[in-house]
Design an enzyme around this catalytic site. Structure first.
Site, PDB file in Angstrom:
ATOM      1  N   LYS A 128      15.542  -9.982   0.898  1.00  0.00           N
ATOM      2  CA  LYS A 128      14.227  -9.682   1.477  1.00  0.00           C
ATOM      3  C   LYS A 128      14.453  -8.848   2.725  1.00  0.00           C
ATOM      4  O   LYS A 128      15.535  -8.891   3.315  1.00  0.00           O
ATOM      5  CB  LYS A 128      13.502 -10.982   1.841  1.00  0.00           C
ATOM      6  N   ASP A 168       5.851  -5.636  -0.168  1.00  0.00           N
ATOM      7  CA  ASP A 168       5.355  -6.950   0.277  1.00  0.00           C
ATOM      8  C   ASP A 168       4.210  -6.609   1.230  1.00  0.00           C
ATOM      9  O   ASP A 168       3.641  -5.504   1.147  1.00  0.00           O
ATOM     10  CB  ASP A 168       6.480  -7.751   0.968  1.00  0.00           C
TER      11      ASP A 168
HETATM   12  P1  NDP Z   1      -0.947  -6.868   1.528  1.00  0.00           P
HETATM   13  O1  NDP Z   1      -0.418  -6.220   2.743  1.00  0.00           O
HETATM   14  O2  NDP Z   1      -1.368  -6.017   0.380  1.00  0.00           O
HETATM   15  O3  NDP Z   1      -2.167  -7.813   1.893  1.00  0.00           O
HETATM   16  C1  NDP Z   1      -2.031  -8.863   2.803  1.00  0.00           C
HETATM   17  C2  NDP Z   1      -3.387  -9.495   3.011  1.00  0.00           C
HETATM   18  O4  NDP Z   1      -3.223 -10.687   3.762  1.00  0.00           O
HETATM   19  C3  NDP Z   1      -4.331  -8.620   3.814  1.00  0.00           C
HETATM   20  O5  NDP Z   1      -5.648  -8.898   3.442  1.00  0.00           O
HETATM   21  C4  NDP Z   1      -4.043  -9.053   5.244  1.00  0.00           C
HETATM   22  O6  NDP Z   1      -5.103  -8.817   6.154  1.00  0.00           O
HETATM   23  C5  NDP Z   1      -3.847 -10.537   5.047  1.00  0.00           C
HETATM   24  N1  NDP Z   1      -2.959 -11.036   6.090  1.00  0.00           N
HETATM   25  C6  NDP Z   1      -1.693 -10.629   6.355  1.00  0.00           C
HETATM   26  N2  NDP Z   1      -1.201 -11.285   7.413  1.00  0.00           N
HETATM   27  C7  NDP Z   1      -2.178 -12.113   7.815  1.00  0.00           C
HETATM   28  C8  NDP Z   1      -2.280 -13.052   8.870  1.00  0.00           C
HETATM   29  N3  NDP Z   1      -1.258 -13.260   9.722  1.00  0.00           N
HETATM   30  N4  NDP Z   1      -3.450 -13.751   8.972  1.00  0.00           N
HETATM   31  C9  NDP Z   1      -4.477 -13.541   8.115  1.00  0.00           C
HETATM   32  N5  NDP Z   1      -4.436 -12.655   7.121  1.00  0.00           N
HETATM   33  C10 NDP Z   1      -3.304 -11.967   6.967  1.00  0.00           C
HETATM   34  O7  NDP Z   1       0.191  -7.906   1.072  1.00  0.00           O
HETATM   35  P2  NDP Z   1       0.434  -8.570  -0.351  1.00  0.00           P
HETATM   36  O8  NDP Z   1      -0.868  -8.828  -1.020  1.00  0.00           O
HETATM   37  O9  NDP Z   1       1.459  -7.779  -1.056  1.00  0.00           O
HETATM   38  O10 NDP Z   1       1.124  -9.939   0.056  1.00  0.00           O
HETATM   39  C11 NDP Z   1       0.370 -11.127   0.348  1.00  0.00           C
HETATM   40  C12 NDP Z   1       1.261 -12.355   0.227  1.00  0.00           C
HETATM   41  O11 NDP Z   1       1.798 -12.415  -1.099  1.00  0.00           O
HETATM   42  C13 NDP Z   1       2.473 -12.400   1.167  1.00  0.00           C
HETATM   43  O12 NDP Z   1       2.739 -13.732   1.508  1.00  0.00           O
HETATM   44  C14 NDP Z   1       3.597 -11.861   0.284  1.00  0.00           C
HETATM   45  O13 NDP Z   1       4.866 -12.284   0.731  1.00  0.00           O
HETATM   46  C15 NDP Z   1       3.225 -12.508  -1.043  1.00  0.00           C
HETATM   47  N6  NDP Z   1       3.795 -11.888  -2.234  1.00  0.00           N
HETATM   48  C16 NDP Z   1       3.573 -10.557  -2.510  1.00  0.00           C
HETATM   49  C17 NDP Z   1       4.098 -10.000  -3.643  1.00  0.00           C
HETATM   50  C18 NDP Z   1       3.795  -8.607  -4.047  1.00  0.00           C
HETATM   51  O14 NDP Z   1       4.162  -8.225  -5.179  1.00  0.00           O
HETATM   52  N7  NDP Z   1       3.120  -7.803  -3.257  1.00  0.00           N
HETATM   53  C19 NDP Z   1       4.985 -10.782  -4.538  1.00  0.00           C
HETATM   54  C20 NDP Z   1       5.069 -12.186  -4.207  1.00  0.00           C
HETATM   55  C21 NDP Z   1       4.511 -12.690  -3.068  1.00  0.00           C
HETATM   56  P3  NDP Z   1      -4.964  -7.639   7.249  1.00  0.00           P
HETATM   57  O15 NDP Z   1      -5.155  -6.374   6.474  1.00  0.00           O
HETATM   58  O16 NDP Z   1      -6.004  -7.905   8.255  1.00  0.00           O
HETATM   59  O17 NDP Z   1      -3.570  -7.764   7.817  1.00  0.00           O
END
Ligand code: NDP
Length: 448
Positions: A128, A168
């Site tokens: 990671k 991510d």
């Molecule tokens: P994105 O960047 O596409 O989206 C993240 C979302 O979560 C946004 O809406 C963001 O809001 C919100 N967010 C992020 N940080 C915070 C915070 N501290 N408090 C509140 N809201 C928050 O990321 P992903 O959708 O790719 O990833 C989301 C989760 O899924 C993570 O935990 C990641 O590790 C996990 N994941 C992702 C994978 C993937 O294929 N993408 C695979 C497996 C797991 P804002 O825009 O305001 O920051």
């Protein structure tokens, strides 16, 4: 030494060595105790001190990323890659660009990734990485310059058979495209060095959808196992990024009503059901904020500055898809009071330990991230397979493979839980099944 004593010894070693790395310690504290019954049956793991070996990454890289902003100012960010475990294949795991990214978070994500990747049954080790760079509010040109500078250093450490990063938080198709372009400029075309690439750069169809769809397929299997379906279920989702959007899409397709989405500023509750086309436009095209949803749906509610998990309406299924530790004990109480029977994690470690204990106590089925969100990395591995074969599979073919993989993961977790814990203890099932494949392979490879 008993299994319990051994686990405590290693846990104490980790706490001592890594004082202050909260998320990393949390991940280890949640993981190791679930192995007790397995270790009692597999004393060779204790004899070979494999827990101490597995909590230590094979390599941890840290580097600076200098870049120039649009005003001509010189900026610098810090970047990391943890190459955690390569027993079953090249390191594989996403890159996160978010201001909170630090060594503790990268270590916890890398550790979880080892067992998630193992659960997919595919040949991928765990890694990671990421940076404390924040793409929010940056121009395309700034993001491109940052990605190019990041890759100029990072390319020394990766390769199609060495380490294959993906996206991510904060790293989507745009960022992967720029990273891939820079890698190609330095080393020549090597499609297999990154996954989640734009389809025109040999990315796989359905990779964008894979984590969200896979999460819903996992829950679909859990429901089916209990003679239920998604039909007419009310679902609450957090986040509005890649994972959330495609979890909402698939849940809606299967007949559920999804009533929320959120970002770090607040959440939307739409009793009529979330208008996903609008969310996609706001987040994927405008790169805007979720409160803009109200402009077209004035009857929906926007709650500024609060977690979606404080929602007091009734619902059946909770899909946390934003970030780590979004649900603590207090919010878990509310999730339970709202009637949720399933909490399935699209995000990594979104529930803290106290929240997980409460789910268990109240009979809420907890589907841990390392199993439920493994669809993303699984399709990344399918992207690697397509790249090696120089072939591009149809969306339908990839989606069908994903469905099979998620079904297999669900039943592996559930059966392993039945053997070593209880049927519904999917977290123990996921941890033990993921761990078993990795440690048995480590033993076969000797002390390396
Ligand atoms: P994105 O960047 O596409 O989206 C993240 C979302 O979560 C946004 O809406 C963001 O809001 C919100 N967010 C992020 N940080 C915070 C915070 N501290 N408090 C509140 N809201 C928050 O990321 P992903 O959708 O790719 O990833 C989301 C989760 O899924 C993570 O935990 C990641 O590790 C996990 N994941 C992702 C994978 C993937 O294929 N993408 C695979 C497996 C797991 P804002 O825009 O305001 O920051």
């Amino acid at each position: 030494m008993t299994a319990k004593q051994y686990i405590e010894t290693v846990l104490n070693e980790v706490k001592e060595k890594h004082a202050g790395k909260t998320e990393f310690i949390q991940a280890i504290e949640e993981f190791l105790p679930t192995l007790e019954a397995y270790l009692e049956d597999h004393t060779e793991i204790i004899e070979h001190n494999l827990l101490s070996l597995i909590v230590e990454p094979e390599r941890l890289i840290q580097f600076r990323v200098p870049w120039q902003d649009d005003e001509g100012h010189w900026q610098v960010n810090r970047a990391y890659r943890v190459q955690y475990n390569s027993a079953i294949g090249p390191y594989k795991g996403g890159l996160r660009f978010h201001p909170s990214t630090n060594e503790s978070i990268v270590r916890f994500l890398g550790f979880e990734q080892i067992f998630k990747n193992s659960l997919t049954g595919l040949p991928i080790g765990g890694g990671k990485g990421g940076s404390d760079f924040d793409p929010k509010g940056k121009s395309d040109a700034e993001v491109m310059r940052f990605c190019q500078s990041f890759m100029t250093e990072f390319q020394k450490h990766i390769g199609p058979d060495i380490d294959v990063p993906a996206g991510d938080i904060g790293v989507g198709g745009r960022e992967i495209g720029y990273l891939f372009g820079q890698y190609k400029r330095i080393n020549g075309f090597a499609a297999g060095v990154l996954t989640g690439k734009p389809v025109s750069s040999w990315g796989s169809l359905a990779r964008t959808e894979a984590t969200g769809y896979g999460l819903v397929y996992f829950v679909e299997n859990a429901l089916e196992d209990r003679n239920e379906t998604f039909e007419d279920k009310t679902v609450v989702v957090s986040g509005s990024g890649n994972v959330s959007i495609y979890a909402i899409e698939k849940a809606q397709e299967l007949g559920a009503k999804v009533v929320t989405c959120s970002d770090s500023s607040g959440y939307i509750y739409d009793a009529e059901g979330i208008d996903l086309a609008l969310v996609k436009e706001i987040k994927e095209i405008r790169r805007g904020r979720i409160k803009e949803y109200l402009e077209q749906h004035p009857n929906a509610v926007y709650v500024e500055g609060e977690s979606v998990w404080s929602l007091k309406e009734a619902y059946d299924i909770a899909l946390p898809c934003a970030t780590q530790n979004e649900i603590d004990a207090e919010l878990a109480q509310q999730v339970i009071a709202s009637g949720a029977k399933i909490v399935a994690e699209g995000a990594n470690m979104p529930s803290d330990k106290a929240a997980i204990d409460l789910y268990k106590e109240h009979g809420v089925l907890h589907c841990p991230g390392k199993a439920a969100n493994a669809g993303g990395v699984a399709v990344s591995a399918l992207e690697m397979a397509q790249n090696s074969a120089r072939l591009a599979w149809s969306f339908e073919r990839v989606d069908n493979e994903l469905k099979d993989i998620m079904k297999n993961i669900y039943y592996t977790c559930s059966k392993t839980a039945e053997t070593y814990a209880e049927k519904d203890d999917l977290m123990s099932g996921a941890n033990i099944a993921g761990f078993d494949r990795v440690v048995q392979t480590m033993l076969s490879q000797g002390l390396v």
